[in-house]
Write a protein that holds these residues in place. Structure first.
Motif, PDB file in Angstrom:
ATOM      1  N   SER A  43       0.998  -1.254   0.233  1.00  0.00           N
ATOM      2  CA  SER A  43       0.079  -0.100  -0.328  1.00  0.00           C
ATOM      3  C   SER A  43       0.891   1.232  -0.141  1.00  0.00           C
ATOM      4  CB  SER A  43      -0.874  -0.038   1.129  1.00  0.00           C
ATOM      5  OG  SER A  43      -1.741  -1.042   1.002  1.00  0.00           O
ATOM      6  N   ILE A  44       1.940   1.255   0.761  1.00  0.00           N
ATOM      7  CA  ILE A  44       2.947   2.347   0.988  1.00  0.00           C
ATOM      8  C   ILE A  44       3.575   2.731  -0.464  1.00  0.00           C
ATOM      9  CG2 ILE A  44       4.798   3.187   1.884  1.00  0.00           C
ATOM     10  CD1 ILE A  44       3.928   1.930   4.544  1.00  0.00           C
ATOM     11  N   LEU A  45       3.925   1.312  -0.904  1.00  0.00           N
ATOM     12  CA  LEU A  45       4.616   1.774  -2.306  1.00  0.00           C
ATOM     13  C   LEU A  45       3.601   2.119  -3.433  1.00  0.00           C
ATOM     14  CD1 LEU A  45       6.644  -1.631  -2.370  1.00  0.00           C
ATOM     15  CD2 LEU A  45       7.674   1.009  -2.177  1.00  0.00           C
ATOM     16  N   LEU A  46       2.700   1.823  -3.348  1.00  0.00           N
ATOM     17  CA  LEU A  46       1.515   1.815  -4.419  1.00  0.00           C
ATOM     18  C   LEU A  46       1.211   3.520  -4.223  1.00  0.00           C
ATOM     19  CD1 LEU A  46      -0.289   1.146  -6.750  1.00  0.00           C
ATOM     20  CD2 LEU A  46      -1.975   0.599  -4.912  1.00  0.00           C
ATOM     21  N   ALA A  47       1.020   4.130  -2.852  1.00  0.00           N
ATOM     22  CA  ALA A  47       0.912   5.393  -2.654  1.00  0.00           C
ATOM     23  C   ALA A  47       1.919   6.425  -3.119  1.00  0.00           C
ATOM     24  CB  ALA A  47       0.591   5.559  -1.116  1.00  0.00           C
ATOM     25  N   ILE A  48       3.078   5.825  -2.889  1.00  0.00           N
ATOM     26  CA  ILE A  48       4.153   6.773  -3.207  1.00  0.00           C
ATOM     27  C   ILE A  48       4.333   6.738  -5.001  1.00  0.00           C
ATOM     28  CG2 ILE A  48       6.747   7.036  -3.279  1.00  0.00           C
ATOM     29  CD1 ILE A  48       6.762   5.746  -0.694  1.00  0.00           C
ATOM     30  N   GLY A  49       4.215   5.529  -5.385  1.00  0.00           N
ATOM     31  CA  GLY A  49       4.217   5.582  -6.843  1.00  0.00           C
ATOM     32  C   GLY A  49       3.135   6.329  -7.613  1.00  0.00           C
ATOM     33  N   VAL A  50       1.990   6.314  -7.292  1.00  0.00           N
ATOM     34  CA  VAL A  50       0.860   6.954  -7.952  1.00  0.00           C
ATOM     35  C   VAL A  50       1.083   8.407  -7.603  1.00  0.00           C
ATOM     36  CG1 VAL A  50      -1.703   7.480  -7.568  1.00  0.00           C
ATOM     37  CG2 VAL A  50      -0.640   4.959  -7.883  1.00  0.00           C
ATOM     38  N   GLY A  51       1.420   8.854  -6.446  1.00  0.00           N
ATOM     39  CA  GLY A  51       1.664  10.166  -5.893  1.00  0.00           C
ATOM     40  C   GLY A  51       2.609  10.780  -6.981  1.00  0.00           C
ATOM     41  N   SER A  52       3.890  10.065  -7.252  1.00  0.00           N
ATOM     42  CA  SER A  52       5.140  10.578  -7.950  1.00  0.00           C
ATOM     43  C   SER A  52       4.375  10.692  -9.478  1.00  0.00           C
ATOM     44  CB  SER A  52       5.945   9.579  -8.049  1.00  0.00           C
ATOM     45  OG  SER A  52       7.345  10.021  -8.688  1.00  0.00           O
ATOM     46  N   VAL A  53       3.629   9.647  -9.828  1.00  0.00           N
ATOM     47  CA  VAL A  53       3.246   9.744 -11.280  1.00  0.00           C
ATOM     48  C   VAL A  53       2.252  10.784 -11.493  1.00  0.00           C
ATOM     49  CG1 VAL A  53       1.898   8.412 -12.839  1.00  0.00           C
ATOM     50  CG2 VAL A  53       3.633   7.403 -11.916  1.00  0.00           C
ATOM     51  N   LEU A  54       1.361  11.133 -10.547  1.00  0.00           N
ATOM     52  CA  LEU A  54       0.702  12.327 -10.770  1.00  0.00           C
ATOM     53  C   LEU A  54       1.196  13.859 -10.686  1.00  0.00           C
ATOM     54  CD1 LEU A  54      -2.635  10.845  -8.634  1.00  0.00           C
ATOM     55  CD2 LEU A  54      -2.496  11.073 -11.175  1.00  0.00           C
ATOM     56  N   MET A  55       2.179  13.666  -9.787  1.00  0.00           N
ATOM     57  CA  MET A  55       3.117  15.056  -9.781  1.00  0.00           C
ATOM     58  C   MET A  55       3.658  15.129 -10.783  1.00  0.00           C
ATOM     59  SD  MET A  55       5.338  16.507  -6.691  1.00  0.00           S
ATOM     60  CE  MET A  55       6.891  16.290  -7.354  1.00  0.00           C
ATOM     61  N   PHE A  56       4.655  14.271 -11.488  1.00  0.00           N
ATOM     62  CA  PHE A  56       5.499  14.543 -12.263  1.00  0.00           C
ATOM     63  C   PHE A  56       4.680  14.535 -13.665  1.00  0.00           C
ATOM     64  CE2 PHE A  56       8.519  13.436  -8.853  1.00  0.00           C
ATOM     65  CZ  PHE A  56       9.306  14.656  -8.955  1.00  0.00           C
ATOM     66  N   GLY A  57       3.651  13.560 -13.666  1.00  0.00           N
ATOM     67  CA  GLY A  57       3.031  13.657 -15.187  1.00  0.00           C
ATOM     68  C   GLY A  57       2.179  15.058 -15.365  1.00  0.00           C
ATOM     69  N   GLY A  58       1.711  15.233 -14.109  1.00  0.00           N
ATOM     70  CA  GLY A  58       0.927  16.462 -14.062  1.00  0.00           C
ATOM     71  C   GLY A  58       1.815  17.747 -14.633  1.00  0.00           C
ATOM     72  N   GLN A  59       3.123  17.752 -14.036  1.00  0.00           N
ATOM     73  CA  GLN A  59       4.151  18.785 -14.295  1.00  0.00           C
ATOM     74  C   GLN A  59       4.475  18.776 -15.706  1.00  0.00           C
ATOM     75  OE1 GLN A  59       7.682  18.407 -14.951  1.00  0.00           O
ATOM     76  NE2 GLN A  59       7.772  20.567 -15.069  1.00  0.00           N
ATOM     77  N   MET A  60       4.746  17.604 -16.292  1.00  0.00           N
ATOM     78  CA  MET A  60       5.080  17.627 -17.921  1.00  0.00           C
ATOM     79  C   MET A  60       3.799  18.095 -18.474  1.00  0.00           C
ATOM     80  SD  MET A  60       7.039  13.852 -17.488  1.00  0.00           S
ATOM     81  CE  MET A  60       7.371  13.814 -19.330  1.00  0.00           C
ATOM     82  N   LEU A  61       2.535  17.830 -18.243  1.00  0.00           N
ATOM     83  CA  LEU A  61       1.540  18.310 -18.896  1.00  0.00           C
ATOM     84  C   LEU A  61       1.054  19.655 -18.748  1.00  0.00           C
ATOM     85  CD1 LEU A  61      -0.573  14.879 -18.574  1.00  0.00           C
ATOM     86  CD2 LEU A  61       0.489  15.713 -20.647  1.00  0.00           C
ATOM     87  N   GLY A  62       1.903  20.212 -17.739  1.00  0.00           N
ATOM     88  CA  GLY A  62       1.505  21.799 -17.480  1.00  0.00           C
ATOM     89  C   GLY A  62       0.355  21.975 -16.439  1.00  0.00           C
TER      90      GLY A  62
END
Length: 196
Positions: A43-62
């Motif tokens: 659960s911890i790994l999944l939360a960190i991973g999803v948060g990272s994908v959302l943050m950096f993916g969102g940053q790449m998309l502006g």
């Protein structure tokens, strides 16, 4: 006022999720640390991973502005403190966040954990000049840095790799690891005690 209310709502929701996945139950923590039940680790790994994908993916998309991103400085005391936190987490079954969640859900032992944490913080404040003069609070590896260079962030990267892509790849790696981990690595499955 709206910011405070939003923080309270988000904090309460996060606490409810922590309680739901078992992070506020010391038996779950113990089972995770002795590798007999890795569901909480997953659960911890999944939360960190999803948060990272959302943050950096969102940053790449502006969609996300990383200009406000806060990076903590690296210094010897952080590593010493991390070791102490890990030892305390293993001994008590709580970390600062899960201890508060456990207290809110009615665990009396969490109140003693919180009191100990506050006493520890007070002891650190009183002895801060000694820690400062010891050199343990001097920045290492450039102090406030990120693993890669993140566009729009005010922090240098330890490497010339694009930080947003690195964050996305690491996030996807954490998600993959969360799904790849077995339920346990050693021994028989842990019999986790329900919350008291």
């Amino acid at each position: 006022m709206t910011t405070i209310l939003l923080a309270l709502v988000i904090g309460a929701a996060f606490g409810a999720v922590l309680d739901r996945v078992g992070a506020s139950n010391p038996s779950f923590i113990g089972a995770m640390l002795n590798l007999t039940n890795l569901n909480l680790a997953k659960s911890i790994l999944l939360a960190i991973g999803v948060g990272s994908v959302l943050m950096f993916g969102g940053q790449m998309l502006g969609l996300v502005d990383v200009g406000h991103m806060s990076v903590k400085a690296a210094y010897g005391g952080v590593f010493l403190g991390g070791l102490l936190l890990g030892a305390g987490w293993a001994l008590s079954g709580f970390c600062p966040g899960t201890g508060v969640v456990a207290a809110a859900s009615g665990r009396k032992d969490a109140l003693f954990f919180i009191a100990g944490g506050l006493l520890g913080a007070a002891a650190y404040m009183v002895t801060y000049p000694a820690w400062k003069s010891s050199g343990l609070l001097d920045a290492i590896a450039g102090g406030k840095v990120t693993l890669g260079e993140v566009p729009g962030a005010k922090y240098d990267g330890l490497t010339a790799l694009p930080g947003d892509i690195l964050g996305l790849v690491l996030g996807l790696g954490f998600v993959a690891l969360a799904f790849a981990l077995p339920e346990r690595l050693t021994g028989a499955p842990a019999q986790v005690q329900p919350a008291e």
